[in-house]
Design a protein around this motif. Sequence first.
Motif, PDB file in Angstrom:
ATOM      1  N   GLY A 182     -14.823  59.726  62.927  1.00  0.00           N
ATOM      2  CA  GLY A 182     -16.049  60.464  63.202  1.00  0.00           C
ATOM      3  C   GLY A 182     -16.511  61.439  62.164  1.00  0.00           C
ATOM      4  N   GLY A 183     -15.479  61.728  61.104  1.00  0.00           N
ATOM      5  CA  GLY A 183     -16.020  62.604  60.072  1.00  0.00           C
ATOM      6  C   GLY A 183     -15.570  64.026  60.379  1.00  0.00           C
ATOM      7  N   VAL A 184     -14.608  64.228  61.540  1.00  0.00           N
ATOM      8  CA  VAL A 184     -14.124  65.338  61.935  1.00  0.00           C
ATOM      9  C   VAL A 184     -12.785  65.713  61.147  1.00  0.00           C
ATOM     10  N   THR A 185     -12.802  66.659  60.276  1.00  0.00           N
ATOM     11  CA  THR A 185     -11.691  66.878  59.589  1.00  0.00           C
ATOM     12  C   THR A 185     -10.650  68.246  59.936  1.00  0.00           C
ATOM     13  N   THR A 186     -11.351  68.880  61.061  1.00  0.00           N
ATOM     14  CA  THR A 186     -10.504  69.884  61.873  1.00  0.00           C
ATOM     15  C   THR A 186     -10.670  69.930  63.197  1.00  0.00           C
ATOM     16  N   LEU A 187      -9.519  69.871  63.975  1.00  0.00           N
ATOM     17  CA  LEU A 187      -9.709  69.838  65.323  1.00  0.00           C
ATOM     18  C   LEU A 187      -8.831  70.808  66.480  1.00  0.00           C
ATOM     19  N   VAL A 188      -9.875  71.634  67.113  1.00  0.00           N
ATOM     20  CA  VAL A 188      -9.294  72.521  67.876  1.00  0.00           C
ATOM     21  C   VAL A 188      -8.913  72.159  69.240  1.00  0.00           C
ATOM     22  N   CYS A 189      -7.424  71.880  69.329  1.00  0.00           N
ATOM     23  CA  CYS A 189      -6.903  71.075  70.811  1.00  0.00           C
ATOM     24  C   CYS A 189      -6.980  72.445  71.819  1.00  0.00           C
ATOM     25  N   MET A 190      -7.377  72.007  72.984  1.00  0.00           N
ATOM     26  CA  MET A 190      -7.437  72.785  74.090  1.00  0.00           C
ATOM     27  C   MET A 190      -5.956  72.782  74.883  1.00  0.00           C
ATOM     28  N   PRO A 191      -5.655  73.957  75.431  1.00  0.00           N
ATOM     29  CA  PRO A 191      -4.159  74.309  76.059  1.00  0.00           C
ATOM     30  C   PRO A 191      -3.766  73.667  77.282  1.00  0.00           C
TER      31      PRO A 191
ATOM     32  N   LEU B 248     -16.387  67.894  59.574  1.00  0.00           N
ATOM     33  CA  LEU B 248     -17.030  68.701  60.811  1.00  0.00           C
ATOM     34  C   LEU B 248     -15.678  69.354  61.413  1.00  0.00           C
ATOM     35  N   VAL B 249     -15.944  70.463  61.974  1.00  0.00           N
ATOM     36  CA  VAL B 249     -14.950  71.168  62.613  1.00  0.00           C
ATOM     37  C   VAL B 249     -15.339  71.099  64.328  1.00  0.00           C
ATOM     38  N   ASP B 250     -14.485  70.579  65.035  1.00  0.00           N
ATOM     39  CA  ASP B 250     -14.751  70.458  66.411  1.00  0.00           C
ATOM     40  C   ASP B 250     -13.885  71.285  67.161  1.00  0.00           C
ATOM     41  N   MET B 251     -14.721  72.408  67.844  1.00  0.00           N
ATOM     42  CA  MET B 251     -14.085  73.493  68.551  1.00  0.00           C
ATOM     43  C   MET B 251     -13.482  73.291  70.022  1.00  0.00           C
ATOM     44  N   ARG B 252     -13.841  72.056  70.395  1.00  0.00           N
ATOM     45  CA  ARG B 252     -13.188  71.745  71.767  1.00  0.00           C
ATOM     46  C   ARG B 252     -12.818  70.342  71.906  1.00  0.00           C
ATOM     47  N   ALA B 253     -11.341  69.908  72.121  1.00  0.00           N
ATOM     48  CA  ALA B 253     -11.167  68.699  71.955  1.00  0.00           C
ATOM     49  C   ALA B 253      -9.560  68.697  72.965  1.00  0.00           C
ATOM     50  N   PHE B 254      -9.483  67.795  73.690  1.00  0.00           N
ATOM     51  CA  PHE B 254      -8.355  67.686  74.336  1.00  0.00           C
ATOM     52  C   PHE B 254      -7.361  66.537  73.424  1.00  0.00           C
TER      53      PHE B 254
END
Length: 432
Positions: A90-99, A62-68
């Motif tokens: 949770g099966g998420v392999t890419t995490l986009v972290c918020m600024p 999974l690619v999660d586009m919104r995470a802190f």
Amino acid sequence: MTAPKLFANARLIDPLTGRDEQGGLLVHHGLIADLGPSVKADAAPDDTEIIDCQGRVLGPGLVDMRAFVGEPGAEHRETIATATQAAAAGGVTTLVCMPDTNPAIDDPAIVDFLLRRARDTGVVRILPAAALTRGLAGTEMTEVGLLKEAGAAAFTDGARSIRNAGIFRRILTYARDFDALVMHHTEDPDLVGSGVMNAGELSSRLGLPGRHTAAETIMLERDMRLVELTGCRYHAASVTCRASLDVIRRAKEMGLPVSCGATINHLSFNEGDIGDYRTFFKLSPPLRSEDDRQALVAAVAEGLIDVVVSDHNPQDVDQKRQPFAEAADGAIGVETMLIAGLRLVHAEMLSLAGLFAAMSARPSRRLGLAGGKLAKGAPADLVELDLGAPWVLDPAQLKSRSKNTPFDGARLQGRVTRTMVGGSIVHEASSA
């Protein structure tokens, strides 16, 4: 050099091609080397490690586009290490972290810091999203070109909206010239005011100030006009109501370069779940009506909503153990996003391939990543999933540093048994 790994006896799910078949998948040098019904353990090279999936699902990570993720400045809530461990579980392999960190991710040096920290302490891929404006103040735009060169995957002011249309137009124009993706939180702060939950009959009965859906749709309508004016790639971070879907549909029919996301919480819950002032359900934007929730689920199934995100927002006990109006917004979700989505699959409101499309294939495509698919030569970012495993969620067992989950005590069906990133197994459940 690691030995090849072969996932045998798997149900292969690829949302891009529609593949749904029994077979095997071979991983070598961090990439998918082969897959399909003909890939079997008895034909593998002698040095291959065989992993028997026993009929479980094998899909793209999974690619999660919104995470802190907490770092820098909020390590008491979350760290890159704990956030990525939760993601792997949770099966998420890419995490986009918020600024919206301290300091904000508004300088190339901070982007570089995050990438180095992720390399040293993370177990999944971390992609920093840089701020649109300096200090997230909404007044002075950041150096989009330099931030993108440093490794920023997208640009957003996190949970803050840019109220000045003139400033936002300049940002969109500048971002367009660098082919940067702008992800915007669409709530007019002047209309939100002091609202803490969805405006309506329930908020009146609970005696809580409401936040009307118009705060979302007015900002979204404005943004669509500015996208039409500038041609910038735009992503509405989180739509929550039926009226917003109409705005997105019109924009897509016009051919504008827009996409949108919905959080797993808004697909799973409605305003009634707040019950007796349960602060784990205090979110931004707030939970909406059941009619809105069902409209969102249908839009994911249709593909109108492009991506589903966790909106992972860890808060410590002191911030949540407050009167509802004073408690901090947010819930953790990166570890439960996929499993919560399976509720919609089990209820036949969404197909399994549709779920993977919204959580893997489409976010990968929107971010320009090579993953999100099962194909020869693609990165071996994979999740193995036992669809039928029943369990009750105990927050104490979650890997996130904070435990503010709205799924506390929920009965769930389905569990991530293995997660692989770049050919390395980063999570393996004890029952796998």
